[in-house]
Design an enzyme around this catalytic site. Sequence first.
Site, PDB file in Angstrom:
ATOM      1  N   ARG A  34       7.573   3.943  -6.870  1.00  0.00           N
ATOM      2  CA  ARG A  34       6.523   4.255  -7.564  1.00  0.00           C
ATOM      3  C   ARG A  34       6.791   5.222  -8.731  1.00  0.00           C
ATOM      4  O   ARG A  34       6.416   5.028  -9.942  1.00  0.00           O
ATOM      5  CB  ARG A  34       5.125   4.694  -7.093  1.00  0.00           C
ATOM      6  CG  ARG A  34       4.569   3.553  -6.397  1.00  0.00           C
ATOM      7  CD  ARG A  34       3.092   3.818  -5.627  1.00  0.00           C
ATOM      8  NE  ARG A  34       2.306   2.830  -5.336  1.00  0.00           N
ATOM      9  CZ  ARG A  34       1.335   3.062  -4.413  1.00  0.00           C
ATOM     10  NH1 ARG A  34       1.010   4.378  -3.864  1.00  0.00           N
ATOM     11  NH2 ARG A  34       0.602   1.761  -4.396  1.00  0.00           N
ATOM     12  N   LYS A 182      -5.255  -7.417   9.731  1.00  0.00           N
ATOM     13  CA  LYS A 182      -6.501  -7.729   9.767  1.00  0.00           C
ATOM     14  C   LYS A 182      -6.788  -8.936   8.950  1.00  0.00           C
ATOM     15  O   LYS A 182      -6.630  -8.791   7.744  1.00  0.00           O
ATOM     16  CB  LYS A 182      -7.352  -6.694   9.780  1.00  0.00           C
ATOM     17  CG  LYS A 182      -7.602  -5.867  11.125  1.00  0.00           C
ATOM     18  CD  LYS A 182      -8.630  -4.781  10.842  1.00  0.00           C
ATOM     19  CE  LYS A 182      -9.980  -5.232  10.796  1.00  0.00           C
ATOM     20  NZ  LYS A 182     -11.147  -4.224  10.686  1.00  0.00           N
ATOM     21  N   GLY A 336       2.435  -2.386   0.055  1.00  0.00           N
ATOM     22  CA  GLY A 336       3.498  -1.537   0.576  1.00  0.00           C
ATOM     23  C   GLY A 336       4.406  -2.309   1.433  1.00  0.00           C
ATOM     24  O   GLY A 336       5.892  -2.121   1.226  1.00  0.00           O
ATOM     25  N   GLY A 359      -4.063  -2.371  -2.587  1.00  0.00           N
ATOM     26  CA  GLY A 359      -5.585  -2.721  -2.679  1.00  0.00           C
ATOM     27  C   GLY A 359      -5.616  -3.269  -3.895  1.00  0.00           C
ATOM     28  O   GLY A 359      -6.695  -3.966  -3.994  1.00  0.00           O
TER      29      GLY A 359
HETATM   30  C1  3PG Z   1      -2.350   2.918  -2.907  1.00  0.00           C
HETATM   31  O1  3PG Z   1      -1.500   3.666  -2.317  1.00  0.00           O
HETATM   32  O2  3PG Z   1      -2.545   1.914  -2.694  1.00  0.00           O
HETATM   33  C2  3PG Z   1      -3.028   3.873  -3.985  1.00  0.00           C
HETATM   34  O3  3PG Z   1      -1.997   4.834  -4.356  1.00  0.00           O
HETATM   35  C3  3PG Z   1      -4.201   4.158  -3.765  1.00  0.00           C
HETATM   36  O4  3PG Z   1      -4.419   5.120  -2.896  1.00  0.00           O
HETATM   37  P1  3PG Z   1      -5.820   4.900  -2.047  1.00  0.00           P
HETATM   38  O5  3PG Z   1      -5.876   4.014  -1.373  1.00  0.00           O
HETATM   39  O6  3PG Z   1      -5.692   6.253  -0.970  1.00  0.00           O
HETATM   40  O7  3PG Z   1      -6.866   5.312  -3.044  1.00  0.00           O
END
Ligand code: 3PG
Length: 381
Positions: A34, A182, A336, A359
């Site tokens: 990142r 999930k 990830g 997300g």
């Molecule tokens: C992630 O790792 O998906 C982003 O940095 C967002 O992090 P968060 O889900 O803690 O808001």
Amino acid sequence: MRTVRDVDVAGKRVLVRSDLNVPLKDGRVADDTRIRKALPTIEHVLEHDASKLTVCSHLGRPKGKADPSLSLRPVADRLAELLGRPVAFADEDGEVRLLENLRFEPRETENDPSFAKELAGHGDLFVNDAFGAAHRAHASTVGVTRFLPSVAGLLLAAEVEALGRLLRDPARPFVVVIGGVKVADKIGVIDRFTELADAILVGGAMAFTFLASLGIDVAASRTEDAEGQGIARRALEDAKRRECELLLPIDVIAADKVDADAATTVVPVAEIPKGWMGLDIGPQTIELYAGWLGGAKTIFWNGPMGVFELEPFAKGTLAIAQAVAESDATSVVGGGDSVAAVNMAGVAERITHVSTGGGAALELLEGKELPGVKALEEAAS
Ligand code: 3PG
């Protein structure tokens, strides 16, 4: 959205929000993907003679309190190495500076205007490059855009473009690989892709919830309760009605425990020994899935096929990474774990777009509006 390329940064103090939420180990950055992906925007601002650059980010979820184990200091050090110039940290002064973890301040996640205004004090221009956090309506992603002229960074713009292209007229066959734990976490995208894709290949623990929902005995494999299985069954029915092939594993690597020294065996999904669990897709499933990927023109992959952190259960995930890399398709990998798998397989260079968003990428693909992106669109109009 306007991007940082559309504005003049010369002589300006520029505030850049990046997503530098990276894994740390023993006080050092364990994976700098990142940070590397944040460099083009940072370098663009510096090369175009900004008078001062302040970078900000969150790291982890410290819940509004300072937590030394989640300090961004190691990230500042790595950023300085990659940029080849000093990066001041927190309250230090410098031409390039990284602020401390924004989430040490409770007003960040509350999107408190007073904190947004404080952040805005660091710049004459705001550049949001934090695609990974674009699904969060926080002070540094949304609030600050009310106080400063605001544009997208190069990474955020490229992510929105690459992921958005999957939804707009993808070349066919369009094959989606979904894994992970999930079903409920991924049902939004599965639902969307049963409409858009030609095939969805399912792996990971969630495959056992799908199999169990069809009445298949998966022994001690991890499955979800009746609600999760209901969601899975409905997804199977929707896929059928929408003429999307939703494929489940036909064989698995089963083991007596989740451990690198577990006893293992390769079996058809319906023949997992009593008390054992499926922890990876098997060789026939790999062949089946690789066949689909080989013929694809567009591929999206999110989520591992098995417990790939443990060597005996990594083959399925690595084979998928390889198959995605070898295909001629436009390929997008997000999340990830799948990104880690692509790096582990050494094929990241052969993927069209490796997303930094977990997300955020899923929400965009589900068709949800990302607050961080919406704020930039509003800033442009
Ligand atoms: C992630 O790792 O998906 C982003 O940095 C967002 O992090 P968060 O889900 O803690 O808001």
